[in-house]
Design a protein around this motif. Structure first.
Motif, PDB file in Angstrom:
ATOM      1  N   GLU A   1      -9.769   0.198  -2.869  1.00 24.67           N
ATOM      2  CA  GLU A   1      -8.489  -0.984  -2.659  1.00 24.67           C
ATOM      3  C   GLU A   1      -8.872  -2.303  -3.890  1.00 24.67           C
ATOM      4  OE1 GLU A   1      -8.746  -2.757   1.219  1.00 24.67           O
ATOM      5  OE2 GLU A   1     -10.049  -0.971   1.806  1.00 24.67           O
ATOM      6  N   GLU A   2      -7.930  -2.935  -3.979  1.00 21.47           N
ATOM      7  CA  GLU A   2      -8.043  -4.112  -4.930  1.00 21.47           C
ATOM      8  C   GLU A   2      -6.994  -5.086  -4.419  1.00 21.47           C
ATOM      9  OE1 GLU A   2      -7.879  -4.712  -9.839  1.00 21.47           O
ATOM     10  OE2 GLU A   2      -7.296  -2.683  -8.990  1.00 21.47           O
ATOM     11  N   TRP A   3      -7.060  -6.398  -4.751  1.00 21.52           N
ATOM     12  CA  TRP A   3      -5.960  -7.209  -4.202  1.00 21.52           C
ATOM     13  C   TRP A   3      -5.950  -8.586  -5.059  1.00 21.52           C
ATOM     14  CZ3 TRP A   3     -10.156  -5.480  -1.627  1.00 21.52           C
ATOM     15  CH2 TRP A   3     -10.970  -6.722  -1.428  1.00 21.52           C
ATOM     16  N   LEU A   4      -4.791  -9.075  -5.280  1.00 25.87           N
ATOM     17  CA  LEU A   4      -4.965 -10.574  -5.958  1.00 25.87           C
ATOM     18  C   LEU A   4      -3.981 -11.429  -5.090  1.00 25.87           C
ATOM     19  CD1 LEU A   4      -5.668 -12.711  -8.002  1.00 25.87           C
ATOM     20  CD2 LEU A   4      -3.912 -11.683  -9.675  1.00 25.87           C
TER      21      LEU A   4
ATOM     22  N   ARG B   1      -3.582  -2.737  -3.872  1.00 23.97           N
ATOM     23  CA  ARG B   1      -3.758  -1.615  -4.070  1.00 23.97           C
ATOM     24  C   ARG B   1      -4.761  -0.895  -2.735  1.00 23.97           C
ATOM     25  NH1 ARG B   1      -7.757   0.133  -9.287  1.00 23.97           N
ATOM     26  NH2 ARG B   1      -7.474   2.420  -8.919  1.00 23.97           N
ATOM     27  N   ASN B   2      -4.319   0.225  -2.290  1.00 21.73           N
ATOM     28  CA  ASN B   2      -4.909   0.827  -1.222  1.00 21.73           C
ATOM     29  C   ASN B   2      -4.797   2.188  -1.360  1.00 21.73           C
ATOM     30  OD1 ASN B   2      -6.027   1.890   1.302  1.00 21.73           O
ATOM     31  ND2 ASN B   2      -5.488  -0.068   2.259  1.00 21.73           N
ATOM     32  N   LYS B   3      -5.743   3.173  -1.526  1.00 26.62           N
ATOM     33  CA  LYS B   3      -5.367   4.479  -2.009  1.00 26.62           C
ATOM     34  C   LYS B   3      -5.262   5.257  -0.628  1.00 26.62           C
ATOM     35  CE  LYS B   3     -10.074   6.652  -0.908  1.00 26.62           C
ATOM     36  NZ  LYS B   3      -9.590   7.950  -0.048  1.00 26.62           N
ATOM     37  N   ASP B   4      -5.479   4.824   0.277  1.00 26.93           N
ATOM     38  CA  ASP B   4      -4.954   5.496   1.744  1.00 26.93           C
ATOM     39  C   ASP B   4      -3.594   5.257   1.947  1.00 26.93           C
ATOM     40  OD1 ASP B   4      -7.212   6.564   1.841  1.00 26.93           O
ATOM     41  OD2 ASP B   4      -8.348   4.797   2.977  1.00 26.93           O
ATOM     42  N   SER B   5      -2.757   4.148   1.714  1.00 22.79           N
ATOM     43  CA  SER B   5      -1.308   3.958   1.919  1.00 22.79           C
ATOM     44  C   SER B   5      -0.483   5.009   1.303  1.00 22.79           C
ATOM     45  CB  SER B   5      -1.273   2.534   1.514  1.00 22.79           C
ATOM     46  OG  SER B   5      -1.821   1.325   1.894  1.00 22.79           O
ATOM     47  N   LYS B   6       0.707   5.278   1.840  1.00 22.59           N
ATOM     48  CA  LYS B   6       1.768   6.140   1.437  1.00 22.59           C
ATOM     49  C   LYS B   6       1.989   5.485  -0.224  1.00 22.59           C
ATOM     50  CE  LYS B   6       6.274   7.942   2.230  1.00 22.59           C
ATOM     51  NZ  LYS B   6       7.314   8.126   3.215  1.00 22.59           N
TER      52      LYS B   6
END
Length: 207
Positions: A112-115, A129-134
């Motif tokens: 995950e990553e976020w701003l 960013r979330n690798k588990d999201s569609k």
């Protein structure tokens, strides 16, 4: 390293009386202490907190080589945590704005990553960013602000090409995005904070 549970190191002023010179000027209603002290017994984790802050800085600015593991030491005193991800988040003031930037990771990948720009009443999601999201990357804010088709395509291209073991911020910094996309000021502000404002001083450093 030393940390199995979430820990906070806060530079927000308390409710007690402070002299104005002890804190920064307010940015959208929020001021920060200019100085704080971390103290504790030997081997209580003080140095490891600084190492964690420094690790995040290096991951943003230097990144990880392709096909190599993310080099960090997990908490090793509890076998139940050996497969758990780690998390680092920075809440900062820079260029007249308040931001929250962070990421979740393990030795193999950024999961995950976020701003966010932090506001008084609500926050603005710059990207997530979330690798588990569609859709692994939520870039709606960046795509909305950059009207030209080629700019939108370039942002999507950089996001899609970000390696699993690399931060999106590092890709933005190293892939000439600034030259090809006009409105990514918030991301550039945060990168600038890591590069020019965050100074890590270890006990044996010369300063």
């Amino acid at each position: 390293l030393s940390f199995s549970d979430k820990q906070y190191f806060s530079l927000l002023p308390g409710k007690g009386t402070l002299k104005s010179e002890h804190k920064s000027k307010k940015v959208k209603g929020v001021s920060a202490l200019k100085t704080a002290v971390l103290f504790g017994a030997n081997a209580s984790g003080k140095s490891n907190l600084i190492k964690a802050i420094d690790f995040g800085k290096k991951l943003v600015l230097k990144g990880t080589k392709i096909d190599t593991k993310i080099d960090f030491q997990k908490f090793r005193l509890d076998s139940n945590l050996k497969d758990k991800n780690s998390r680092i988040e920075y809440e900062i003031q820079h260029s007249g704005k308040n931001y929250a930037y962070g990421f979740v990771f393990n030795n193999n990948e950024i999961t995950e990553e976020w701003l966010y720009e932090i506001g008084i009443k609500s926050d603005i999601k710059i990207f997530e960013r979330n690798k588990d999201s569609k859709e692994v990357f939520d870039l709606d804010y960046l795509l909305k602000n950059n009207k030209k088709t080629e700019e939108k395509q370039f942002i999507k291209f950089i996001a899609k090409g970000t390696p699993n073991n690399q931060l999106f911020l590092n890709e933005i910094r190293t892939r000439k995005v600034k030259e090809n996309v006009s409105k990514i000021d918030d991301i550039l502000n945060v990168i600038d904070w890591f590069q020019n404002s965050l100074k890590i001083i270890f006990p044996d450093d010369k300063y």
